[in-house]
Design an enzyme around this catalytic site. Structure first.
Site, PDB file in Angstrom:
ATOM      1  N   GLY A  11      47.035 -41.823 -11.123  1.00 54.10           N
ATOM      2  CA  GLY A  11      47.555 -40.710 -11.929  1.00 54.10           C
ATOM      3  C   GLY A  11      49.065 -40.768 -12.043  1.00 54.10           C
ATOM      4  N   ALA A  12      49.606 -41.967 -12.279  1.00 51.78           N
ATOM      5  CA  ALA A  12      51.061 -42.179 -12.229  1.00 51.78           C
ATOM      6  C   ALA A  12      51.821 -41.391 -13.291  1.00 51.78           C
ATOM      7  CB  ALA A  12      51.369 -43.671 -12.372  1.00 51.78           C
ATOM      8  N   GLY A  14      51.529 -38.210 -13.820  1.00 54.80           N
ATOM      9  CA  GLY A  14      51.537 -36.779 -13.512  1.00 54.80           C
ATOM     10  C   GLY A  14      52.889 -36.251 -13.056  1.00 54.80           C
ATOM     11  N   PHE A  15      52.966 -34.919 -13.013  1.00 49.08           N
ATOM     12  CA  PHE A  15      54.192 -34.206 -12.597  1.00 49.08           C
ATOM     13  C   PHE A  15      54.569 -34.569 -11.153  1.00 49.08           C
ATOM     14  CE2 PHE A  15      55.311 -30.127 -10.333  1.00 49.08           C
ATOM     15  CZ  PHE A  15      56.650 -30.081 -10.687  1.00 49.08           C
ATOM     16  N   ILE A  16      53.617 -34.441 -10.232  1.00 44.84           N
ATOM     17  CA  ILE A  16      53.908 -34.775  -8.832  1.00 44.84           C
ATOM     18  C   ILE A  16      54.078 -36.280  -8.687  1.00 44.84           C
ATOM     19  CG2 ILE A  16      52.945 -34.796  -6.480  1.00 44.84           C
ATOM     20  CD1 ILE A  16      51.700 -32.066  -7.061  1.00 44.84           C
ATOM     21  N   ARG A  36      45.718 -44.012 -17.784  1.00 40.98           N
ATOM     22  CA  ARG A  36      44.494 -44.150 -18.588  1.00 40.98           C
ATOM     23  C   ARG A  36      44.667 -45.024 -19.817  1.00 40.98           C
ATOM     24  NH1 ARG A  36      41.389 -38.379 -18.399  1.00 40.98           N
ATOM     25  NH2 ARG A  36      43.365 -37.298 -18.164  1.00 40.98           N
ATOM     26  N   LYS A 172      38.818 -29.232  -5.640  1.00 42.44           N
ATOM     27  CA  LYS A 172      39.777 -29.819  -4.696  1.00 42.44           C
ATOM     28  C   LYS A 172      39.183 -29.848  -3.285  1.00 42.44           C
ATOM     29  CE  LYS A 172      43.295 -31.186  -5.477  1.00 42.44           C
ATOM     30  NZ  LYS A 172      43.619 -32.569  -5.931  1.00 42.44           N
ATOM     31  N   VAL A 200      53.347 -26.108  -6.843  1.00 46.68           N
ATOM     32  CA  VAL A 200      54.434 -27.074  -6.693  1.00 46.68           C
ATOM     33  C   VAL A 200      55.405 -26.904  -7.863  1.00 46.68           C
ATOM     34  CG1 VAL A 200      55.028 -29.517  -6.490  1.00 46.68           C
ATOM     35  CG2 VAL A 200      52.845 -28.695  -5.571  1.00 46.68           C
ATOM     36  N   SER A 217      51.500 -26.113 -12.980  1.00 48.61           N
ATOM     37  CA  SER A 217      52.532 -25.367 -12.236  1.00 48.61           C
ATOM     38  C   SER A 217      53.837 -25.272 -13.021  1.00 48.61           C
ATOM     39  CB  SER A 217      52.756 -25.971 -10.846  1.00 48.61           C
ATOM     40  OG  SER A 217      53.057 -27.347 -10.927  1.00 48.61           O
TER      41      SER A 217
END
Ligand code: NDP
Length: 348
Positions: A11-12, A14-16, A36, A172, A200, A217
């Protein structure tokens, strides 16, 4: 000199994950990110251009397919699994939340066991959603730690009448449990660390950030400073009351991978509780250009009399050595990054 280690981050885009990539790249690792599509890979390549020589990608179009990660894991030394759909409004709780979260987690662990016996540790980005018991409300007087588990079941989360928020939290918890069960029954070569952050906040640096579909978030904070807001508008009521800075979460991923004593442990990553009123007070005081679009509410009224559970993240502070940032830093830095994103959006 020891050979350079390669870390796979799922999931590179993503925000985090944007901050997780930075924390590992800054520490000298090579990083392979899963995304993806090639178009997404190109965006992440550009956002982390400084580290182009150590950043590569594996395209995994559907992590729900059992062998999805077979190629991606080959040759890596460690794995950070962040990819999960984090949405509250979905059409189908099972298809859109539960299955990808659970299957994605089990599939990557299976691929590592089969094709990457050299992997020594896997870090899974879980959530406070996996700790928090929604049925107990704000639970004044109770202290949440990593010993707590969200008791939601698959069956109740999958019902069409169940809210997306409840189903996300269940997904989760069930994905994290599936990871612990996998390690207990399959006894792979790697050990597991799970990280459980609440909401977060912090600078929005992911290459795919888009004001019209921000990650949950960031969107949560952006609603307080939306250009259409008026100072006299009422402040929304908090859905979640605990927070942590995204940079602390990223550092926790690095430490979770590196610190030997972290192996086999679950960590609650949290600075404390907050309210939208506290965020609005910070935004209005620290970023004058936002004063016309952040609701005033009742400045200084904090939690407005709402009594809440206490979060205890002392285990993460002690073992991972993290000193969590106060609310002001993530809120101000998030807002500044979102203002920048507005400028880019107008210019585009
Ligand atoms: P984002 O929505 O920004 O990122 C999610 C990432 O997961 C994206 O890279 C996305 O890919 C990928 N993803 C989503 N669904 C799938 C799927 N079906 N198959 C493959 N990849 C998928 O979320 P965050 O950065 O906020 O969250 C990252 C992790 O942290 C998640 O596991 C989330 O549950 C957890 N978390 C987040 C919190 C927060 O406040 N932000 C709080 C607690 C936990 P694409 O870009 O292609 O959509």
């Amino acid at each position: 000199m020891a050979p350079q280690k390669t870390i796979l981050v799922t999931g590179a885009s993503g925000f985090i994950a944007a901050h997780v990539l930075t924390s590992f790249l800054e520490a000298g690792y090579a990083v392979r990110g899963t995304v993806r599509s090639e178009a997404t890979a190109e965006k992440v390549r550009q956002s982390h251009a400084k580290y182009a020589d150590r950043l590569s990608f594996a395209i995994v179009p559907d992590m729900g397919v059992p062998d999805a990660f077979d190629d991606a894991v080959k040759g890596v030394d460690g794995v950070i699994h962040t990819a999960t759909p984090f949405q509250i409004q979905v059409e189908d709780n099972e298809r859109d939340l539960l299955r990808p979260a659970i299957d994605g987690t089990v599939n990557i662990l299976q691929s590592i066991k089969k094709y990457a016996p050299q992997v020594n540790r896997v870090v899974v980005t879980s959530s406070f959603a996996s700790i928090f018991d929604l049925s107990k409300g704000n639970r004044p007087g109770y202290t949440y730690t990593e010993a707590d588990w969200n008791p939601a079941t698959y069956e109740e989360a999958a019902k069409p009448t169940t809210s997306g928020g409840f189903a996300y939290c269940a997904a989760k918890a069930l994905a994290e449990r599936a990871a612990w069960d996998f390690v207990a029954t399959e006894k792979p070569n790697f050990d597991l660390v799970t990280l459980c952050p609440p909401m977060v906040y912090g600078p929005n640096e992911n290459a795919t950030a888009d004001l019209s579909k921000l990650n949950t978030s960031s969107a949560d904070l952006y609603q307080l400073m939306a250009p259409t807001n008026k100072p006299t508008d009422p402040l929304p009521t908090n859905g979640f009351w605990s927070f942590v800075d995204v940079r602390d979460v990223a550092l926790a991923h690095l430490r979770a991978y590196e610190v030997p004593e972290a192996g086999g442990e679950r960590f609650f990553l949290c600075r404390g509780n907050f309210s939208y009123q506290m965020m609005a007070d910070i935004l209005r005081e620290k970023i004058p250009e936002l004063r016309d679009r952040v609701p005033i509410g009742k400045p200084g009224s904090g939690f407005g009399g709402v009594e809440l559970y206490k979060p205890d993240s002392s285990k993460a502070q002690k073992i991972l050595g993290i000193k969590f940032r106060d609310l002001e830093e993530p809120v101000v830095d998030a807002a500044r990054s979102l203002l920048e994103l507005e400028k880019k959006t107008v210019a585009a």
